[in-house]
Design a protein around this motif. Structure first.
Motif, PDB file in Angstrom:
ATOM      1  N   ALA A 149      -7.578   9.772  -3.957  1.00  0.00           N
ATOM      2  CA  ALA A 149      -6.320   9.028  -4.035  1.00  0.00           C
ATOM      3  C   ALA A 149      -5.406   9.398  -2.869  1.00  0.00           C
ATOM      4  CB  ALA A 149      -5.628   9.306  -5.370  1.00  0.00           C
ATOM      5  N   GLN A 150      -5.190  10.691  -2.658  1.00  0.00           N
ATOM      6  CA  GLN A 150      -4.226  11.069  -1.617  1.00  0.00           C
ATOM      7  C   GLN A 150      -4.740  10.731  -0.221  1.00  0.00           C
ATOM      8  OE1 GLN A 150      -4.594  15.079  -3.367  1.00  0.00           O
ATOM      9  NE2 GLN A 150      -4.575  15.871  -1.318  1.00  0.00           N
ATOM     10  N   GLN A 151      -6.042  10.897   0.005  1.00  0.00           N
ATOM     11  CA  GLN A 151      -6.558  10.619   1.348  1.00  0.00           C
ATOM     12  C   GLN A 151      -6.588   9.121   1.659  1.00  0.00           C
ATOM     13  OE1 GLN A 151     -10.311  12.644   1.985  1.00  0.00           O
ATOM     14  NE2 GLN A 151      -9.309  14.639   2.174  1.00  0.00           N
ATOM     15  N   THR A 152      -6.952   8.330   0.677  1.00  0.00           N
ATOM     16  CA  THR A 152      -6.975   6.884   0.913  1.00  0.00           C
ATOM     17  C   THR A 152      -5.553   6.373   1.107  1.00  0.00           C
ATOM     18  OG1 THR A 152      -8.995   6.743  -0.395  1.00  0.00           O
ATOM     19  CG2 THR A 152      -7.830   4.681   0.005  1.00  0.00           C
ATOM     20  N   TYR A 153      -4.633   6.865   0.269  1.00  0.00           N
ATOM     21  CA  TYR A 153      -3.231   6.453   0.397  1.00  0.00           C
ATOM     22  C   TYR A 153      -2.681   6.757   1.787  1.00  0.00           C
ATOM     23  CZ  TYR A 153       1.757   6.020  -0.666  1.00  0.00           C
ATOM     24  OH  TYR A 153       3.087   5.641  -0.658  1.00  0.00           O
ATOM     25  N   LYS A 154      -3.065   7.907   2.311  1.00  0.00           N
ATOM     26  CA  LYS A 154      -2.538   8.291   3.637  1.00  0.00           C
ATOM     27  C   LYS A 154      -3.127   7.469   4.770  1.00  0.00           C
ATOM     28  CE  LYS A 154      -0.594  12.402   4.747  1.00  0.00           C
ATOM     29  NZ  LYS A 154      -0.566  13.826   5.157  1.00  0.00           N
ATOM     30  N   GLY A 155      -4.206   6.732   4.507  1.00  0.00           N
ATOM     31  CA  GLY A 155      -4.678   5.808   5.539  1.00  0.00           C
ATOM     32  C   GLY A 155      -6.173   5.781   5.790  1.00  0.00           C
ATOM     33  N   LEU A 156      -6.944   6.541   5.032  1.00  0.00           N
ATOM     34  CA  LEU A 156      -8.391   6.554   5.297  1.00  0.00           C
ATOM     35  C   LEU A 156      -9.067   5.354   4.631  1.00  0.00           C
ATOM     36  CD1 LEU A 156      -9.367  10.321   5.133  1.00  0.00           C
ATOM     37  CD2 LEU A 156      -8.577   8.932   7.073  1.00  0.00           C
ATOM     38  N   ALA A 157      -8.899   4.208   5.229  1.00  0.00           N
ATOM     39  CA  ALA A 157      -9.522   2.979   4.727  1.00  0.00           C
ATOM     40  C   ALA A 157      -9.678   2.008   5.882  1.00  0.00           C
ATOM     41  CB  ALA A 157      -8.669   2.346   3.623  1.00  0.00           C
ATOM     42  N   GLY A 158     -10.716   1.211   5.832  1.00  0.00           N
ATOM     43  CA  GLY A 158     -10.946   0.191   6.854  1.00  0.00           C
ATOM     44  C   GLY A 158     -11.828  -0.901   6.288  1.00  0.00           C
ATOM     45  N   VAL A 159     -12.057  -1.925   7.075  1.00  0.00           N
ATOM     46  CA  VAL A 159     -12.758  -3.120   6.596  1.00  0.00           C
ATOM     47  C   VAL A 159     -14.046  -3.317   7.382  1.00  0.00           C
ATOM     48  CG1 VAL A 159     -12.625  -5.653   6.550  1.00  0.00           C
ATOM     49  CG2 VAL A 159     -10.677  -4.270   5.751  1.00  0.00           C
ATOM     50  N   MET A 160     -15.115  -3.722   6.705  1.00  0.00           N
ATOM     51  CA  MET A 160     -16.357  -4.114   7.365  1.00  0.00           C
ATOM     52  C   MET A 160     -16.707  -5.547   6.957  1.00  0.00           C
ATOM     53  SD  MET A 160     -20.253  -2.684   7.137  1.00  0.00           S
ATOM     54  CE  MET A 160     -19.888  -1.004   7.666  1.00  0.00           C
ATOM     55  N   LEU A 161     -16.739  -6.427   7.949  1.00  0.00           N
ATOM     56  CA  LEU A 161     -17.115  -7.819   7.704  1.00  0.00           C
ATOM     57  C   LEU A 161     -18.572  -7.982   8.093  1.00  0.00           C
ATOM     58  CD1 LEU A 161     -14.028  -9.566   9.373  1.00  0.00           C
ATOM     59  CD2 LEU A 161     -14.299  -8.879   6.971  1.00  0.00           C
ATOM     60  N   ILE A 162     -19.391  -8.369   7.134  1.00  0.00           N
ATOM     61  CA  ILE A 162     -20.793  -8.658   7.432  1.00  0.00           C
ATOM     62  C   ILE A 162     -20.933 -10.160   7.625  1.00  0.00           C
ATOM     63  CG2 ILE A 162     -23.168  -8.566   6.565  1.00  0.00           C
ATOM     64  CD1 ILE A 162     -22.385  -6.087   4.974  1.00  0.00           C
ATOM     65  N   GLU A 163     -21.573 -10.543   8.724  1.00  0.00           N
ATOM     66  CA  GLU A 163     -21.895 -11.955   8.953  1.00  0.00           C
ATOM     67  C   GLU A 163     -23.404 -12.115   8.817  1.00  0.00           C
ATOM     68  OE1 GLU A 163     -19.578 -14.158   9.316  1.00  0.00           O
ATOM     69  OE2 GLU A 163     -17.831 -13.093  10.130  1.00  0.00           O
ATOM     70  N   ASP A 164     -23.827 -13.336   8.558  1.00  0.00           N
ATOM     71  CA  ASP A 164     -25.265 -13.639   8.593  1.00  0.00           C
ATOM     72  C   ASP A 164     -25.432 -15.007   9.269  1.00  0.00           C
ATOM     73  OD1 ASP A 164     -24.618 -15.533   6.649  1.00  0.00           O
ATOM     74  OD2 ASP A 164     -25.413 -14.349   4.985  1.00  0.00           O
ATOM     75  N   CYS A 240      -4.685  -1.073  -2.665  1.00  0.00           N
ATOM     76  CA  CYS A 240      -3.727  -0.245  -3.416  1.00  0.00           C
ATOM     77  C   CYS A 240      -4.488   0.839  -4.175  1.00  0.00           C
ATOM     78  CB  CYS A 240      -2.975  -1.088  -4.441  1.00  0.00           C
ATOM     79  SG  CYS A 240      -1.910  -2.360  -3.740  1.00  0.00           S
ATOM     80  N   ASN A 241      -3.837   1.974  -4.391  1.00  0.00           N
ATOM     81  CA  ASN A 241      -4.453   3.004  -5.223  1.00  0.00           C
ATOM     82  C   ASN A 241      -4.615   2.520  -6.663  1.00  0.00           C
ATOM     83  OD1 ASN A 241      -4.329   4.691  -2.991  1.00  0.00           O
ATOM     84  ND2 ASN A 241      -3.618   6.457  -4.177  1.00  0.00           N
ATOM     85  N   ALA A 242      -3.625   1.808  -7.175  1.00  0.00           N
ATOM     86  CA  ALA A 242      -3.640   1.515  -8.607  1.00  0.00           C
ATOM     87  C   ALA A 242      -3.093   0.151  -8.989  1.00  0.00           C
ATOM     88  CB  ALA A 242      -2.833   2.584  -9.360  1.00  0.00           C
ATOM     89  N   ARG A 243      -2.466  -0.547  -8.079  1.00  0.00           N
ATOM     90  CA  ARG A 243      -1.781  -1.778  -8.461  1.00  0.00           C
ATOM     91  C   ARG A 243      -2.687  -2.991  -8.490  1.00  0.00           C
ATOM     92  NH1 ARG A 243       3.413  -2.480  -9.429  1.00  0.00           N
ATOM     93  NH2 ARG A 243       4.909  -1.094  -8.432  1.00  0.00           N
ATOM     94  N   PHE A 244      -2.564  -3.756  -9.561  1.00  0.00           N
ATOM     95  CA  PHE A 244      -3.123  -5.111  -9.577  1.00  0.00           C
ATOM     96  C   PHE A 244      -2.117  -6.022  -8.869  1.00  0.00           C
ATOM     97  CE2 PHE A 244      -6.833  -5.260 -12.477  1.00  0.00           C
ATOM     98  CZ  PHE A 244      -6.876  -3.929 -12.836  1.00  0.00           C
TER      99      PHE A 244
END
Ligand code: C2O
Ligand code: CU
Ligand code: CU
Length: 486
Positions: A149-164, A240-244
């Motif tokens: 929770a704390q590490q993701t909140y601080k910014g450890l997240a990114g996106v991977m787009l897979i194409e085919d 979000c960590n917890a929000r819908f």
């Protein structure tokens, strides 16, 4: 409404009032376009992802202490193609151990990046990640035992787009940052000086951490973006960590084309879509003739009376304004993918998972010893808080199974590693049309939900897959289990 639901809803109300004032004062900021690493044309050398402490300005002028992946906050958008193998070098520049999990990828346990693939400070983890699945929007985030929770909140997240091949030849927008945008939605709390803050207490563990301010791609909403006159594609992640979050458009329905694991069978028009933490949806906005439209986001479930009462007021998260440039002049597509309805008779095994919010003092003491982080409490699945050296379920590789997830309190987003599933029922009812495609997240609240999944990849006992609640504070509290596929 039960007690926890009420707490959650009333908390959101107080929070949103403050956030609304901020928006009124500042007006719309430009949408940050996350840096893109496009590997679809080929990969040279290894792909370096450096996790490191940083400072980041969310658009309010303050320097917030964050983590970034090759950036001051969040990671790059990696655009890759089915059939590639991605040679990553993930280096940990933090003072704490970390991990990087590829959420949504159909990959073997040893490269999954879960809590067993921990990277010590100063070390580099070098998995070769094979991309076998169809076009889809996936993401990566910290999955460090007790610290997700704390590490993701601080910014450890990114996106991977897979194409085919199909996604690259479809009549859909694909000019990144022009008519094809990736939106990472998050809620944040800022202190009086405008710096991002995170802290947890008993109540916060229960509800999950709730910020009062919507942030998109690391900038405080509302945001605005100029686009050509044509179709525009928004690839949206609730990080979000917890929000819908409830998403709607200022004008017309939400045009949904894809969910977590790929394209829907056909475009779905929905008045609004409910996104749990961890979920992804891709939508189209038709600006061939309209001059502008806005994506509205409200905190919490649903809209209408309850949302108004409890502060789920809608805010224009992102306004798209079209200019004179011609864009993609294609009609909204109807059929998108060949996707038959799920066939429950294909399942060989049915398993049940009961999510538990409060395990009692004895288990709480054990849970803390086992590395869960819950401020003296614990959460569990089937009576057991997460334990790193206990395998909870053993699945036979190649099997299709039905997993039934139940809970008796609060709305939880449940996630399974190692593949994509179809939702057979959500809280005892068919899922909304936009959630009937490939998914790796399902909601459960006051009842049970059922998913059907085939387990095609191997996860041995020393590198098992996780299943867990994706409210990250619940996950850290022990609402997680492990399974092998052999
Ligand atoms: Cu997005 Cu196990 O996590
Ligand atoms: Cu995952
Ligand atoms: Cu939960």
């Amino acid at each position: 409404m039960n007690r926890r639901r009420f707490l959650k809803a009333s908390g959101a109300g107080v929070a949103m009032a403050g956030a609304g004032m901020g928006w009124a004062q500042t007006g719309a900021r430009p949408l940050p376009v996350l840096a893109m690493t496009d590997l679809t044309g080929g990969i040279e050398g290894r792909i370096a992802l450096g996790l490191a402490p940083a400072t980041h300005d969310f658009g309010n002028g303050a320097a917030s202490a964050t983590y970034g992946i090759n950036s001051s906050y969040l990671g790059p958008v990696l655009r890759v193609k089915q059939g590639q193998t991605l040679p990553f070098d993930v280096s940990n520049g933090l003072a704490d151990p970390t991990t990087l999990h590829w959420h949504g990828l159909h990959i073997p346990g040893p490269v999954d990046g879960g809590p067993h693939q921990e990277i010590a400070p100063g070390q580099t983890w070098s998995p070769d990640v094979p991309i076998q699945q169809r076009a889809s929007m996936n993401w990566f985030h910290s999955h460090t035992h007790g610290r997700t929770a704390q590490q993701t909140y601080k910014g450890l997240a990114g996106v991977m787009l897979i194409e085919d091949d199909a996604s690259l030849s479809a009549d859909l927008p694909r000019s990144y940052g022009v008519d094809d945008f990736t939106l990472v939605l998050q809620d944040k709390l800022f202190d009086g000086a405008g710096r991002m803050r995170y802290e947890v207490s008993g109540e916060v563990f229960e509800d999950g951490f709730q910020g009062d301010t919507l942030v998109v791609n690391g900038a405080i909403a509302p945001l605005a973006q100029t686009v050509p006159r044509g179709l525009v594609r928004l690839r949206i992640l609730n990080a979000c960590n917890a929000r819908f979050l409830t998403l709607s458009m200022a004008e017309g329905p939400v045009q949904v084309i894809a969910s977590d694991g790929g394209f829907l069978a056909a475009r779905v028009e929905a008045d609004s879509i409910l996104m749990s933490p961890g979920e992804r949806y891709e939508i189209l906005v038709d600006l061939r003739r309209a001059a502008s439209n806005s994506l509205n986001v409200s905190f919490g479930e649903g809209g209408g009376f309850l949302a108004g009462l409890f502060g789920g007021a809608e805010t224009a998260a992102l306004t798209l304004n079209s200019n004179a440039e011609p864009g993609l002049d294609a009609a909204l597509p109807d059929a998108l993918a060949n996707l038959a309805p799920p066939e429950p008779s294909a399942a060989r095994v049915t398993r049940s998972f009961a999510l538990e919010m409060d395990t009692g003092a004895d288990l709480a003491a054990l849970a803390a010893n086992w590395g869960n982080f819950c401020g003296g409490g614990a959460m569990a699945i089937n009576g057991q808080p997460m334990k790193m050296d206990r395998i909870d379920e053993a699945v036979r590789r190649g099997d299709t199974e039905i997993w039934r997830i139940s809970v008796d309190d609060m709305l939880h987003p449940f996630h399974i590693h190692g593949g994509s599933f179809r939702i057979l029922s959500q809280n005892g009812a068919p899922p909304p049309a936009y959630a009937q495609g490939w998914k790796d997240m399902v909601h459960v609240e006051d009842g049970w939900s059922e998913v059907m999944m085939r387990f095609d990849h191997e996860a041995p006992a020393d590198a098992p897959y996780m299943y867990h609640c994706h409210i990250l504070e619940h996950e850290d509290c022990g609402m997680m289990g492990q399974f092998t596929v052999t």
